[in-house]
Design a protein around this motif. Sequence first.
Motif, PDB file in Angstrom:
ATOM      1  N   ASP A  67      68.293  60.410  15.908  1.00  0.00           N
ATOM      2  CA  ASP A  67      68.974  59.371  16.657  1.00  0.00           C
ATOM      3  C   ASP A  67      68.029  58.754  17.678  1.00  0.00           C
ATOM      4  OD1 ASP A  67      68.832  61.447  18.471  1.00  0.00           O
ATOM      5  OD2 ASP A  67      70.982  61.557  18.869  1.00  0.00           O
ATOM      6  N   PHE A  68      68.482  57.661  18.261  1.00  0.00           N
ATOM      7  CA  PHE A  68      67.738  56.999  19.321  1.00  0.00           C
ATOM      8  C   PHE A  68      68.243  57.482  20.669  1.00  0.00           C
ATOM      9  CE2 PHE A  68      67.498  53.857  15.831  1.00  0.00           C
ATOM     10  CZ  PHE A  68      66.125  53.675  15.776  1.00  0.00           C
ATOM     11  N   VAL A  69      67.377  57.422  21.663  1.00  0.00           N
ATOM     12  CA  VAL A  69      67.733  57.768  23.031  1.00  0.00           C
ATOM     13  C   VAL A  69      67.112  56.737  23.972  1.00  0.00           C
ATOM     14  CG1 VAL A  69      68.003  60.244  22.625  1.00  0.00           C
ATOM     15  CG2 VAL A  69      65.736  59.333  23.168  1.00  0.00           C
ATOM     16  N   VAL A  70      67.752  56.524  25.095  1.00  0.00           N
ATOM     17  CA  VAL A  70      67.171  55.691  26.145  1.00  0.00           C
ATOM     18  C   VAL A  70      66.504  56.630  27.140  1.00  0.00           C
ATOM     19  CG1 VAL A  70      67.594  54.038  27.998  1.00  0.00           C
ATOM     20  CG2 VAL A  70      68.901  53.880  25.864  1.00  0.00           C
ATOM     21  N   VAL A  71      65.209  56.444  27.341  1.00  0.00           N
ATOM     22  CA  VAL A  71      64.457  57.323  28.238  1.00  0.00           C
ATOM     23  C   VAL A  71      63.881  56.514  29.394  1.00  0.00           C
ATOM     24  CG1 VAL A  71      63.877  58.904  26.364  1.00  0.00           C
ATOM     25  CG2 VAL A  71      62.286  57.065  26.944  1.00  0.00           C
ATOM     26  N   GLY A 116      73.157  59.860  32.104  1.00  0.00           N
ATOM     27  CA  GLY A 116      74.411  60.535  31.812  1.00  0.00           C
ATOM     28  C   GLY A 116      75.496  59.660  31.228  1.00  0.00           C
ATOM     29  N   THR A 117      75.272  58.347  31.161  1.00  0.00           N
ATOM     30  CA  THR A 117      76.301  57.490  30.583  1.00  0.00           C
ATOM     31  C   THR A 117      76.387  57.693  29.081  1.00  0.00           C
ATOM     32  OG1 THR A 117      77.076  55.214  30.318  1.00  0.00           O
ATOM     33  CG2 THR A 117      74.719  55.543  30.262  1.00  0.00           C
ATOM     34  N   ASP A 118      77.589  57.560  28.537  1.00  0.00           N
ATOM     35  CA  ASP A 118      77.749  57.661  27.088  1.00  0.00           C
ATOM     36  C   ASP A 118      77.988  56.289  26.464  1.00  0.00           C
ATOM     37  OD1 ASP A 118      80.286  57.117  27.974  1.00  0.00           O
ATOM     38  OD2 ASP A 118      81.231  58.896  27.115  1.00  0.00           O
ATOM     39  N   ASP A 119      77.704  55.233  27.223  1.00  0.00           N
ATOM     40  CA  ASP A 119      77.872  53.857  26.742  1.00  0.00           C
ATOM     41  C   ASP A 119      76.514  53.162  26.836  1.00  0.00           C
ATOM     42  OD1 ASP A 119      78.412  51.194  26.280  1.00  0.00           O
ATOM     43  OD2 ASP A 119      80.218  51.138  27.528  1.00  0.00           O
ATOM     44  N   VAL A 120      75.824  53.057  25.707  1.00  0.00           N
ATOM     45  CA  VAL A 120      74.467  52.514  25.725  1.00  0.00           C
ATOM     46  C   VAL A 120      74.464  51.026  26.058  1.00  0.00           C
ATOM     47  CG1 VAL A 120      74.381  52.013  23.230  1.00  0.00           C
ATOM     48  CG2 VAL A 120      72.265  52.458  24.489  1.00  0.00           C
ATOM     49  N   THR A 121      75.527  50.299  25.694  1.00  0.00           N
ATOM     50  CA  THR A 121      75.564  48.878  26.035  1.00  0.00           C
ATOM     51  C   THR A 121      75.714  48.686  27.544  1.00  0.00           C
ATOM     52  OG1 THR A 121      77.955  48.768  25.617  1.00  0.00           O
ATOM     53  CG2 THR A 121      76.481  48.211  23.792  1.00  0.00           C
ATOM     54  N   ALA A 122      76.490  49.556  28.184  1.00  0.00           N
ATOM     55  CA  ALA A 122      76.609  49.492  29.640  1.00  0.00           C
ATOM     56  C   ALA A 122      75.281  49.844  30.296  1.00  0.00           C
ATOM     57  CB  ALA A 122      77.709  50.444  30.122  1.00  0.00           C
ATOM     58  N   TYR A 131      60.005  61.155  20.833  1.00  0.00           N
ATOM     59  CA  TYR A 131      60.098  61.542  22.245  1.00  0.00           C
ATOM     60  C   TYR A 131      59.885  63.048  22.412  1.00  0.00           C
ATOM     61  CZ  TYR A 131      62.075  63.031  26.642  1.00  0.00           C
ATOM     62  OH  TYR A 131      62.246  63.664  27.851  1.00  0.00           O
ATOM     63  N   LEU A 132      60.562  63.851  21.593  1.00  0.00           N
ATOM     64  CA  LEU A 132      60.427  65.299  21.727  1.00  0.00           C
ATOM     65  C   LEU A 132      59.003  65.763  21.427  1.00  0.00           C
ATOM     66  CD1 LEU A 132      63.768  66.546  20.106  1.00  0.00           C
ATOM     67  CD2 LEU A 132      63.163  66.548  22.534  1.00  0.00           C
ATOM     68  N   SER A 133      58.360  65.112  20.458  1.00  0.00           N
ATOM     69  CA  SER A 133      57.001  65.521  20.105  1.00  0.00           C
ATOM     70  C   SER A 133      55.998  65.175  21.203  1.00  0.00           C
ATOM     71  CB  SER A 133      56.568  64.877  18.786  1.00  0.00           C
ATOM     72  OG  SER A 133      56.373  63.473  18.932  1.00  0.00           O
ATOM     73  N   MET A 134      56.354  64.226  22.089  1.00  0.00           N
ATOM     74  CA  MET A 134      55.442  63.787  23.151  1.00  0.00           C
ATOM     75  C   MET A 134      55.925  64.175  24.549  1.00  0.00           C
ATOM     76  SD  MET A 134      54.377  59.948  21.907  1.00  0.00           S
ATOM     77  CE  MET A 134      53.326  59.777  23.366  1.00  0.00           C
ATOM     78  N   ARG A 135      57.017  64.888  24.623  1.00  0.00           N
ATOM     79  CA  ARG A 135      57.661  65.140  25.907  1.00  0.00           C
ATOM     80  C   ARG A 135      56.725  65.757  26.944  1.00  0.00           C
ATOM     81  NH1 ARG A 135      62.998  68.556  25.364  1.00  0.00           N
ATOM     82  NH2 ARG A 135      61.466  69.914  24.359  1.00  0.00           N
ATOM     83  N   ASP A 136      55.834  66.639  26.500  1.00  0.00           N
ATOM     84  CA  ASP A 136      54.935  67.317  27.433  1.00  0.00           C
ATOM     85  C   ASP A 136      53.783  66.431  27.904  1.00  0.00           C
ATOM     86  OD1 ASP A 136      56.505  69.540  27.239  1.00  0.00           O
ATOM     87  OD2 ASP A 136      55.208  70.587  25.809  1.00  0.00           O
ATOM     88  N   GLU A 137      53.630  65.263  27.270  1.00  0.00           N
ATOM     89  CA  GLU A 137      52.524  64.368  27.621  1.00  0.00           C
ATOM     90  C   GLU A 137      52.960  63.230  28.536  1.00  0.00           C
ATOM     91  OE1 GLU A 137      50.603  63.031  24.019  1.00  0.00           O
ATOM     92  OE2 GLU A 137      51.324  64.810  22.954  1.00  0.00           O
ATOM     93  N   ILE A 138      54.256  63.075  28.738  1.00  0.00           N
ATOM     94  CA  ILE A 138      54.787  61.962  29.521  1.00  0.00           C
ATOM     95  C   ILE A 138      55.814  62.478  30.519  1.00  0.00           C
ATOM     96  CG2 ILE A 138      54.376  60.140  27.819  1.00  0.00           C
ATOM     97  CD1 ILE A 138      57.167  60.581  26.749  1.00  0.00           C
ATOM     98  N   ASP A 139      56.079  61.675  31.536  1.00  0.00           N
ATOM     99  CA  ASP A 139      57.048  62.058  32.563  1.00  0.00           C
ATOM    100  C   ASP A 139      58.290  61.185  32.433  1.00  0.00           C
ATOM    101  OD1 ASP A 139      58.138  63.361  34.720  1.00  0.00           O
ATOM    102  OD2 ASP A 139      57.130  62.095  36.215  1.00  0.00           O
ATOM    103  N   LEU A 140      58.936  61.292  31.267  1.00  0.00           N
ATOM    104  CA  LEU A 140      60.142  60.528  30.991  1.00  0.00           C
ATOM    105  C   LEU A 140      61.269  61.487  30.624  1.00  0.00           C
ATOM    106  CD1 LEU A 140      58.686  57.661  28.739  1.00  0.00           C
ATOM    107  CD2 LEU A 140      59.266  57.517  31.172  1.00  0.00           C
ATOM    108  N   GLU A 141      62.495  61.111  30.983  1.00  0.00           N
ATOM    109  CA  GLU A 141      63.668  61.929  30.694  1.00  0.00           C
ATOM    110  C   GLU A 141      64.645  61.145  29.832  1.00  0.00           C
ATOM    111  OE1 GLU A 141      65.371  62.844  34.458  1.00  0.00           O
ATOM    112  OE2 GLU A 141      63.623  63.984  35.176  1.00  0.00           O
ATOM    113  N   ILE A 142      65.463  61.863  29.070  1.00  0.00           N
ATOM    114  CA  ILE A 142      66.537  61.208  28.327  1.00  0.00           C
ATOM    115  C   ILE A 142      67.660  60.877  29.305  1.00  0.00           C
ATOM    116  CG2 ILE A 142      68.326  61.490  26.570  1.00  0.00           C
ATOM    117  CD1 ILE A 142      66.414  63.253  25.010  1.00  0.00           C
ATOM    118  N   HIS A 143      67.989  59.594  29.406  1.00  0.00           N
ATOM    119  CA  HIS A 143      69.082  59.153  30.274  1.00  0.00           C
ATOM    120  C   HIS A 143      70.349  58.845  29.483  1.00  0.00           C
ATOM    121  CE1 HIS A 143      66.636  59.278  33.784  1.00  0.00           C
ATOM    122  NE2 HIS A 143      65.869  58.248  33.458  1.00  0.00           N
ATOM    123  N   VAL A 144      70.188  58.335  28.258  1.00  0.00           N
ATOM    124  CA  VAL A 144      71.338  58.064  27.390  1.00  0.00           C
ATOM    125  C   VAL A 144      71.083  58.748  26.061  1.00  0.00           C
ATOM    126  CG1 VAL A 144      72.815  56.328  26.331  1.00  0.00           C
ATOM    127  CG2 VAL A 144      71.658  55.811  28.496  1.00  0.00           C
TER     128      VAL A 144
END
Length: 313
Positions: A122-126, A137-143, A214-227
């Motif tokens: 799936d896609f995630v907004v980071v 933490g929102t569950d509405d990606v359009t919002a 994102y998961l494969s690069m998570r340790d190389e960047i300072d980004l979090e999953i927000h949606v």
Amino acid sequence: MSIQRRRFLATVGAGGTIGLAGCAALSRDGGTDGSDPGVSGETLTLTTTTSTYDTGLLDELNAPFQDRYGVTVDAIEQGTGAALETGRNGDSDVVMVHARSLEDEFVEEGYGVNRRDLMFNDFVVVGGSDDPASVAGTDDVTAAVTAIAESESTFVSRGDNSGTYAKELEIWDEAGVGDGDFGEWYMEAGQGMGEVLVQADQQGGYTLADRGTYLSMRDEIDLEIHVDGPIEGGPELLRNPYGIVAVNPAVHDNVNYDLAMAYIGYVTSLEGQEIIESYTVEGEQLFFPEAIAEEPNFRQYVPDGWDGSNGDE
């Protein structure tokens, strides 16, 4: 409710039989009659998305196939649109991408044959931990994207003809945000997923990413999953299915169709699907197999909306 990680059949049923068909013609020890299949030393050209390439999945998936047949899989990393265009030009034998509408167009135009569902994530907004648009933490990606636009928070877009960019445009459209609403805060990178994640990190911005990259690069960047996407209970709009399709030899007689179908048979077989399911990075499963199921999805074989009528009604 989050999607349960799928378990496919321990014994191959009707769907699995179809998946194995491509391999039957090119067995480990020769053809089905014991003869030499004549593929040793050949090269299969696979155009595929940056997400399957960047995550390392292809190395794991292709090694057994190459060893079995004594062939080389030349994987060319491109966005979905570019990968399909390479197939249209007859410069690849098989295409592995993630934009069903573009795949359907490729088949409808006669350039592709024998499309199969392969896997999904799936896609995630980071974005950074400061979260200036307050979308975590929102569950509405359009919002969420509306809030990013209204706050003019930096958003780094793929800006290319990729499946991820197609999904991003779909989300903006669903949110009612158009090109005219984009300002300097909206940056088109024109790069692959890995490079875009790095840029989003450097710019302190948000981006839309496939979960696997994102998961494969998570340790190389300072980004979090927000949606989150549907794998973790998020909106179905963020689902990310992958398909695989052979280039039509009736259009390009130079393509290695037999080897392409053997490869499709392999990656959609029980063996290939198990490799996809078991592939992890730091304990995280990146992709979920979809080719073998208790209830086969026969709609995968035809473009969306096709009803089989010939127009004579």
